[in-house]
Write an enzyme that holds these catalytic residues in place. Structure first.
Site, PDB file in Angstrom:
ATOM      1  N   GLY A  83      -0.984  45.710   4.358  1.00  0.00           N
ATOM      2  CA  GLY A  83      -0.868  44.619   5.319  1.00  0.00           C
ATOM      3  C   GLY A  83      -0.893  45.111   6.749  1.00  0.00           C
ATOM      4  N   GLY A 108       2.195  41.352   0.507  1.00  0.00           N
ATOM      5  CA  GLY A 108       2.183  42.313  -0.581  1.00  0.00           C
ATOM      6  C   GLY A 108       2.547  43.681  -0.038  1.00  0.00           C
ATOM      7  N   CYS A 109       1.905  44.719  -0.528  1.00  0.00           N
ATOM      8  CA  CYS A 109       2.181  46.078  -0.067  1.00  0.00           C
ATOM      9  C   CYS A 109       2.093  46.167   1.445  1.00  0.00           C
ATOM     10  CB  CYS A 109       1.179  47.045  -0.696  1.00  0.00           C
ATOM     11  SG  CYS A 109       1.175  48.682   0.038  1.00  0.00           S
ATOM     12  N   PHE A 110       3.186  46.604   2.082  1.00  0.00           N
ATOM     13  CA  PHE A 110       3.165  46.615   3.552  1.00  0.00           C
ATOM     14  C   PHE A 110       2.286  47.713   4.127  1.00  0.00           C
ATOM     15  CE2 PHE A 110       7.883  48.305   3.457  1.00  0.00           C
ATOM     16  CZ  PHE A 110       7.485  49.501   2.865  1.00  0.00           C
TER      17      PHE A 110
END
Length: 210
Positions: A43, A38-40
């Site tokens: 992450g 998902g949103c880096f």
């Protein structure tokens, strides 16, 4: 060569040789792991110490970027066919690929085929991009174990690693650069709330507070 010149070169060579401490700092073996979570921004932060912000022991470098696409030089404004991802360069003698997989699974919703948390669409679905047969076997094993623990089949994809391009520099270590915006985004996206629902409060071995 004169005797004097030989002595000078010997002295210079002595002072330019790496010290034992420097030699130990150079990893003997390096591997790469790539995960789409998902949103880096979020992450990437999971592979850092949540107190100091430093990469976890054994992690040599962390980069966020765009993975799996075909057209060259994707950007944040134009990365069709790519997923937001985290690239981890690590020393497997200090931190294992299995440990990285454990952190990955505990920080994604493995049942969401449409994206991750509030971010929906192809760029945000969860993927393990494996390098070679050894990582593939480890990824499959971790997937089976996750399904056993959670009692349900996962939709996270396991795909051979191909392309990866670094994202723009302002995206790198975003939590450290923009802590207030990061925390608001993470809370507003419902990431931790959903993770608690999925895992029942169980954490990976990276248990420091977010």
């Amino acid at each position: 060569m004169t005797k004097f010149l030989s002595i000078v070169l010997l002295v210079i060579g002595f002072f330019t040789l790496p010290s034992k401490a420097e030699e130990k700092m150079i990893p003997e073996k390096k591997e790469i792991a790539i995960f789409a979570m998902g949103c880096f921004w979020c992450g990437e932060s999971e592979f850092r110490d949540h107190t100091t912000g430093a990469p976890l022991p054994g992690i040599i470098s962390l980069r966020v970027g765009y993975a799996g696409g075909t057209h060259p030089h994707p950007t944040y404004e134009s990365h069709q066919g790519y997923k937001e991802a985290v690239k981890i360069e690590f020393d497997p003698t200090i931190i294992s690929y299995e440990k990285l997989l454990d952190i990955f699974w505990h920080n994604v919703d493995p049942f969401d085929a449409k994206g991750q948390f509030c971010d929906k669409g192809f760029p945000y679905t969860s993927v393990i991009y494996y390098h070679g047969d050894t990582q593939k076997k480890a990824a499959l094993s971790s997937q089976k174990n996750t399904q056993k623990v959670l009692g349900k089949e996962t939709v996270t994809e396991l795909i051979p690693a191909t392309t990866f391009y670094d994202a723009e520099e302002y995206h790198q270590n975003y939590k450290e650069k923009n802590p207030v915006r990061y925390k608001f985004y993470r809370w507003n996206c419902g990431r931790d709330q959903r993770l608690k629902e999925v895992w029942g409060g169980a954490k990976s071995s990276n248990e420091t507070t977010k």
